[in-house]
Design an enzyme around this catalytic site. Structure first.
Site, short mmCIF file in Angstrom:
data_model
loop_
_atom_site.label_atom_id
_atom_site.label_comp_id
_atom_site.label_asym_id
_atom_site.label_seq_id
_atom_site.Cartn_x
_atom_site.Cartn_y
_atom_site.Cartn_z
N ILE A 33 52.72 104.15 -31.89
CA ILE A 33 53.47 103.55 -32.93
C ILE A 33 55.18 103.54 -32.56
CG2 ILE A 33 54.57 105.68 -34.18
CD1 ILE A 33 53.12 102.66 -36.25
N ARG A 34 55.36 104.13 -31.41
CA ARG A 34 56.78 104.03 -30.72
C ARG A 34 56.61 104.48 -29.09
NH1 ARG A 34 56.52 108.86 -32.88
NH2 ARG A 34 57.09 108.16 -34.80
N TYR A 140 46.79 119.12 -43.77
CA TYR A 140 46.45 118.87 -42.25
C TYR A 140 44.83 119.54 -42.12
CZ TYR A 140 45.98 119.54 -37.14
OH TYR A 140 45.87 119.32 -35.78
C1 VAH Z 1 49.65 122.56 -35.62
N1 VAH Z 1 49.39 122.68 -33.19
O1 VAH Z 1 50.15 123.67 -35.57
C2 VAH Z 1 48.83 122.04 -34.51
C3 VAH Z 1 47.53 122.88 -34.46
C4 VAH Z 1 46.10 124.87 -34.44
C5 VAH Z 1 47.39 124.32 -34.60
O2 VAH Z 1 46.79 122.07 -35.34
O3 VAH Z 1 49.39 122.04 -36.71
#
Ligand code: VAH
Length: 311
Positions: A33-34, A140
């Site tokens: 994106i950059r 995430y």
């Molecule tokens: C994070 N470095 O800290 C990434 C990774 C397991 C950690 O998914 O979100």
């Protein structure tokens, strides 16, 4: 040719350089994106590309006759907690774009990174199995668990050759990580050299699965080069190397910088880390495609301090 999305990120930068060494600089198209650092930008073709923009990706895929895509663009765990909907849209939107290009036969092979973040508070913490309870408690982690389900679905339903590993925390010196919970393990080396001390945002005894970037890159390429018939996992392979605590990193650094001191001030990232495993069982990766870790903590410390000293 290969297209890398998120080529300017912590993994993407090193993956691009390694793939260019291996397959030739003109065969690996970097995109993000950059723009990235000079080393990356001067090493071969680059396209500004938003990983959530299907048409833009399709144009680049057709223009360069791309065969394989490495989708390294994502919002990591700490930042995703601050912007849940942006994280979901980026992490899932980009994955659907690539899976659908593969389903339409426009690309033939996909790499997509998962993470130990797919595991949650009630997952067995030690030697976490390949198949186990997964109730991720971070935005995430939820996006990575869902992404794994979609990868396996597109493989089974449409024969899409998508491959994935659950990366542990990654330690590297070439590019700073962005917004991760494991980033303390990179920052600590920079601060050790700059200030001789580091205030850790994770507690003294927080044990997490970690890996030196060279091992992560080697694992990624090894999986992508394996014969499809050898692969028994199409969600994402557990991938292990070492596990350590901030205290153990400090001790490893003190073997080179005796006066280095560490202090602890846990922040919101502590509960993210507390929801993740302490160590990983990666038997499936070792059996299916010969995975073997390389760097231990002390070797990682030597690499990090030596290379960061060069500046
Ligand atoms: C994070 N470095 O800290 C990434 C990774 C397991 C950690 O998914 O979100």
């Amino acid at each position: 040719p290969i297209l890398i999305l998120g080529a300017c990120g912590q993994i993407g930068t090193e993956l691009t350089m390694e793939l260019r060494d291996k397959y030739g600089r003109e065969s690996v198209i970097a995109s993000d994106i950059r723009e990235g650092n000079d080393g990356l930008m001067q090493s071969g073709p680059f396209e500004l590309l938003d990983a959530t923009n299907y048409e833009a990706i399709e144009d680049v895929v057709m223009h360069y006759e791309i065969d394989e895509v490495y989708l390294m663009a994502a919002m990591l765990s700490a930042t995703a907690e601050k912007f849940p909907m942006r994280a979901w849209n980026l992490n899932m939107g980009s994955l659907f774009n690539i899976l659908n290009l593969a389903r339409e036969g426009k690309i033939s092979k996909v790499f997509w990174p998962s993470s130990i973040a797919v595991f949650g508070p009630n997952t067995p913490k030690n030697d976490t199995p390949q198949n186990t309870i997964m109730e991720p408690s971070t935005v995430y982690g939820i996006s990575k668990q869902s992404g794994e389900r979609w990868c396996e679905y597109y493989f089974k339903k449409f024969g899409v050759d998508v491959r994935s590993v659950r990366y542990p925390g990654l330690i590297s010196w070439k590019t700073m990580p962005g917004g991760g919970t494991t980033d303390y393990a990179v920052e600590i080396y920079h601060e050790a050299l700059k200030k001789g001390s580091y205030q850790s945002f994770l507690d003294k005894e927080t044990r997490l699965p970690m890996m030196y970037m060279d091992d992560a890159i080697r694992a990624t390429i090894s999986l992508m080069e394996s014969p499809a018939e050898n692969l028994t996992i199409r969600s994402s392979y557990n991938l292990g190397s070492m596990s350590f605590t901030p205290n153990e990193v400090a001790k490893s650094i003190q073997k080179h910088i005796p006066d280095f001191t560490i202090s602890y001030a846990p922040d919101f990232r502590q509960q993210i880390a507390d929801s993740w495993p302490s160590s990983i069982d990666d038997t499936a990766a070792r059996k299916d495609w010969g995975w073997q870790p390389g760097f231990n903590l002390d070797q990682t410390t030597v690499e990090m301090l030596e290379n960061l000293k060069k500046g």
